[in-house]
Design a protein around this motif. Structure first.
Motif, PDB file in Angstrom:
ATOM      1  N   ASP A 161      10.474  -3.455  -6.331  1.00  0.00           N
ATOM      2  CA  ASP A 161       9.364  -4.222  -6.913  1.00  0.00           C
ATOM      3  C   ASP A 161       9.295  -5.639  -6.340  1.00  0.00           C
ATOM      4  N   VAL A 164       7.376  -5.421  -3.210  1.00  0.00           N
ATOM      5  CA  VAL A 164       5.944  -5.272  -3.509  1.00  0.00           C
ATOM      6  C   VAL A 164       5.341  -6.650  -3.805  1.00  0.00           C
ATOM      7  N   SER A 206       4.552   7.198  -4.425  1.00  0.00           N
ATOM      8  CA  SER A 206       4.836   6.332  -5.582  1.00  0.00           C
ATOM      9  C   SER A 206       4.893   4.865  -5.152  1.00  0.00           C
ATOM     10  N   THR A 209       1.357   3.589  -4.421  1.00  0.00           N
ATOM     11  CA  THR A 209       0.602   3.401  -5.663  1.00  0.00           C
ATOM     12  C   THR A 209       0.980   2.066  -6.309  1.00  0.00           C
ATOM     13  N   LYS A 210       2.280   1.762  -6.333  1.00  0.00           N
ATOM     14  CA  LYS A 210       2.711   0.476  -6.935  1.00  0.00           C
ATOM     15  C   LYS A 210       2.048  -0.704  -6.221  1.00  0.00           C
ATOM     16  N   ARG A 214      -1.072  -3.364  -7.785  1.00  0.00           N
ATOM     17  CA  ARG A 214      -0.947  -4.832  -7.796  1.00  0.00           C
ATOM     18  C   ARG A 214      -2.040  -5.495  -6.948  1.00  0.00           C
TER      19      ARG A 214
END
Ligand SMILES: Cc1cc2nc3c(=O)[nH]c(=O)nc-3n(C[C@H](O)[C@H](O)[C@H](O)COP(=O)(O)O)c2cc1C
Length: 370
Positions: A161, A164, A206, A209-210, A214
């Motif tokens: 994360d 990201v 996955s 998509t994250k 955002r």
């Protein structure tokens, strides 16, 4: 063309005596200087640029004068934005840029595999950072569109994360500037050494998509194209494509990024044995990236614009990608091996091939062989 002959017989043999890293830096400096002079730009355009109404396209309210673009990775610090339209590109991608600057992986960052018609790439997003580059970039011209490719800074992250968030911060930085036309979201750089410990990948359904959830919050108006990885099965690629589908700001997909697999039969066996750390561009990508293009055309051409990249050395190569479903093509390695005059020539050859096959515009040919 005389300049192509001179490049291949005199200029290239001399350049190839020096390290690829040095030659690349020399070209960036020279291109930046030459781009300051209007008469040089006009002279180059009169020699090399090829314009024809059959090559023009209007896509997402952007006017592409021709379908041939410079792919991300060559002009990573936007040194060439002034000179590139003169040598004939219809569009060019700057970067990949990242939120924080990165000095590059340990040299050599580039190498050549002449028999395989490929370049070894080990840069890992060497760049001065989104803000610094975009602050220093001059105003747009009308001759070619500009894109900015953005990726995650090449550094260690405690968890996925955090990477990201870094990627999103790069986009947030870029949204403060308006002198470019489109984005590339790079989820597929194979030589980011520092993130190999992370379990989740940007180029997974996955992970993607994250990122897109955002990015959606930024309400980006300019079209965003995703730079796809190469070595995926059709089922894996379908998963990635399906992950991008629900996000309206994603307008296109680019096939594809570099080759990792050294057992690819397109490599000369002796050259690949000697190659150092990095991944590969050029002809070894071509077959697989065209296959992915045809696959993507079949399953999603109504949803996404497709851009083909990998191994374009001449007009036939570019036309094959158009027939396979690409509305636009990009290139780097073909220009390094064939010379800068090749861009205009490729456009001229695409025009002739369209005519040969009875097409009046490029739109009619897109996907005809998919
Ligand atoms: C020197 C070099 C640096 C590259 N760096 C990037 C990059 O920063 N971001 C990216 O999306 N692709 C990068 N690539 C991949 C290219 O954009 C392109 O996908 C690949 O080289 C295939 O095109 P080609 O065969 O015409 O070179 C790089 C390629 C080269 C040769």
């Amino acid at each position: 063309m005389i300049s192509g002959f001179l490049y291949r017989t005199i200029v290239k043999p001399i350049l190839f005596l020096f390290s690829a890293d040095h030659v690349h830096e020399f070209f960036l400096k020279a291109g930046r200087q030459l781009g300051r002079y209007v008469f040089i730009k006009k002279f180059l355009a009169s020699m090399w640029r090829y314009d024809s109404s059959s090559l023009e396209q209007e896509l997402f309210n952007l006017s592409f004068k021709n379908p041939v673009g410079l792919s991300a990775g060559f002009d990573y610090n936007a040194d060439l934005v002034e000179i590139l339209p003169s040598i004939g590109f219809g569009f060019h991608s700057i970067g990949t840029l990242t939120h924080e600057p990165y000095a590059g992986n340990e040299p050599p960052m580039l190498g050549r595999l002449p028999k395989s018609r490929s370049l070894l790439v080990n840069k890992g997003f060497k760049n001065n950072g989104v803000k610094k580059i975009l602050e220093g970039m001059g105003k747009k011209t009308n001759d070619a569109l500009r894109g900015v490719s953005i990726g995650a800074t090449n550094k260690s992250y405690p968890h996925f994360d955090a990477m990201v968030e870094n990627l999103v911060a790069g986009f947030r930085d870029a949204e403060c500037f308006d002198h470019f036309d489109y984005y590339e979201l790079n989820i597929s750089c194979p030589n980011l050494l520092n993130i190999q410990n992370l379990k989740e990948q940007l180029a997974s359904a996955s992970g993607l998509t994250k990122v897109l959830v955002r990015l959606q919050e930024l309400r980006i108006k300019r079209p965003v194209f995703i730079k796809m990885p190469l070595e995926r099965t059709p089922a894996e690629m379908k998963e990635l494509i399906d992950a991008a589908r629900p996000f309206p700001f994603i307008k296109g997909l680019i096939f594809s990024n570099l080759v990792k697999d050294r057992s690819n039969p397109a490599f000369d066996p002796e050259e690949i044995k000697k190659a150092g750390r990095g991944n590969f561009s050029g002809k070894p990508l071509e077959r697989q990236s065209n296959e992915m293009l045809r696959f993507a055309y079949k399953i999603c051409h109504e949803r996404f614009l497709l851009i083909g990249v990998g191994g374009v050395f001449n007009g036939e190569d570019a036309y094959e990608k158009i027939l396979s479903g690409a509305s636009l093509v990009q290139m780097i390695t073909g220009m390094v091996f064939m010379g800068p005059q090749q861009i205009g020539l490729i456009n001229k050859e695409i025009g002739a091939l369209l005519k040969r096959d009875g097409y009046h515009t490029i739109k009619q040919a897109i996907g005809a062989r998919a």
